[in-house]
Scaffold this active site. Structure first.
Site, short mmCIF file in Angstrom:
data_model
loop_
_atom_site.label_atom_id
_atom_site.label_comp_id
_atom_site.label_asym_id
_atom_site.label_seq_id
_atom_site.Cartn_x
_atom_site.Cartn_y
_atom_site.Cartn_z
N ARG A 52 0.85 -1.19 0.00
CA ARG A 52 0.00 0.00 0.00
C ARG A 52 0.89 1.24 0.00
O ARG A 52 1.99 1.23 0.54
CB ARG A 52 -0.88 0.03 1.26
CG ARG A 52 -1.75 -1.19 1.43
CD ARG A 52 -2.49 -1.12 2.75
NE ARG A 52 -3.31 -2.30 2.98
CZ ARG A 52 -4.03 -2.50 4.10
NH1 ARG A 52 -4.00 -1.59 5.06
NH2 ARG A 52 -4.75 -3.60 4.23
N ASP A 54 0.44 5.49 0.89
CA ASP A 54 -0.47 6.44 1.50
C ASP A 54 -0.85 7.56 0.53
O ASP A 54 -0.27 7.70 -0.55
CB ASP A 54 0.18 7.05 2.75
CG ASP A 54 0.32 6.05 3.88
OD1 ASP A 54 -0.44 5.07 3.92
OD2 ASP A 54 1.20 6.26 4.75
N TYR A 112 12.49 1.98 -1.62
CA TYR A 112 11.82 3.27 -1.60
C TYR A 112 12.85 4.38 -1.75
O TYR A 112 14.00 4.26 -1.31
CB TYR A 112 11.10 3.48 -0.26
CG TYR A 112 9.79 2.75 -0.12
CD1 TYR A 112 8.60 3.32 -0.58
CD2 TYR A 112 9.73 1.51 0.50
CE1 TYR A 112 7.39 2.66 -0.43
CE2 TYR A 112 8.51 0.84 0.64
CZ TYR A 112 7.35 1.42 0.18
OH TYR A 112 6.17 0.76 0.33
N ARG A 208 8.97 7.38 5.84
CA ARG A 208 8.79 8.81 6.09
C ARG A 208 9.32 9.22 7.46
O ARG A 208 9.86 10.33 7.62
CB ARG A 208 7.32 9.18 5.95
CG ARG A 208 6.82 9.10 4.50
CD ARG A 208 5.31 9.22 4.40
NE ARG A 208 4.83 10.47 4.97
CZ ARG A 208 3.55 10.73 5.21
NH1 ARG A 208 2.62 9.79 4.95
NH2 ARG A 208 3.18 11.88 5.70
#
Length: 262
Positions: A52, A54, A112, A208
């Protein structure tokens, strides 16, 4: 005959509430794709993503799969699907997959990227794709902290509060393994930076929060030596702020057998 089709997907997440379909009908990447796929296949389609993302997070290499009995050529799931999709979602590849392939459960890891700008003024064209973190940033301050992150750790301190039942005994909890953690200037520019993380899995908002903490270290707001204690604390309040979603890109999903040959 039942077919398993996997897709390689890139998207600009700025206008979406994330990957996963939402109950309240807000726009999501999964829903946009499923609507178009249902039209192509002439039957309802459930798309299974490798993970997933965000709201506001982007992807350069999301992998997803679905099952269909439609006997239409693969090109319909790439060029044909792109003709139907909004311009902020693109299919980079479509291929037949083995029946037992699962985008999420077959994956071994993910990479990422987190992009940010430390200059005093951010150009308007980058505001949706870079976080603006103004202030002096020294890469050398960051290197010891990046080295600490490599390996297997409990990353509870870098997990969004309330996102997981910490009393649950099944699963691996917050244990994750990072094999790569790096930071480089973008195109040699001292005010534009990219953090990259490769690991066997990531907790909710983990990248993050890592980015927010590491940016603070690079800007001298906390010492690199503190990161060991932050990991050991297993407490979200010990880490830095959650960096904005706009700087985050899902770059690649890793599998044992290479897919799409890119």
């Amino acid at each position: 005959m039942r077919r398993t089709i996997r897709l390689l997907i890139a998207y600009d997440g700025s206008g979406y509430r994330g990957w996963q379909r939402q109950r309240q009908g807000e726009p999501t990447i999964q829903e946009e794709l499923e609507i178009r796929l249902a039209g192509l296949c002439r039957q309802p389609v459930t798309l299974h993503g490798a993970g997933r993302t965000d709201a506001g997070v982007h992807a350069l290499g999301m992998v997803a799969h679905f099952h269909t009995e439609a006997a239409i050529p693969l090109v319909a799931f790439s060029k044909g699907l792109n003709a139907l999709l909004p311009k902020d979602i693109r299919i980079l590849g479509a291929e037949e997959a083995p029946p037992d392939f699962h985008s999420r459960f077959s994956a071994l890891g993910k990479t990422y990227r987190y992009d940010f700008c430390t200059g005093p003024v951010q150009l308007p064209g980058s505001r949706l794709y870079q976080a603006h973190c103004p202030g002096p940033f020294v890469l050398a301050r960051l290197q010891p902290a990046l080295a600490v992150l490599i390996g297997t750790h409990d990353f509870s301190s870098f997990e969004r509060s309330g996102s997981r039942d910490k009393e649950a005994t099944c699963g691996r909890g917050a244990i994750r393994t990072l094999t790569r953690a790096s930071c480089v200037p973008v195109l040699g520019c001292a005010e534009h930076w990219s953090l990259r993380f490769t690991g066997d899995g990531f907790l909710r908002q983990m990248v993050r929060i890592l980015a927010g903490t590491l940016i603070e270290i690079g800007q001298g707001k906390r010492p690199a030596a503190e990161l060991t204690a932050v990991l050991a604390a297993q407490d979200r309040t010990a880490a830095g702020p959650t960096a904005p979603a706009c700087g985050l890109f899902l770059e690649r999903i890793h599998y044992a057998v290479p897919i799409f040959c890119r």
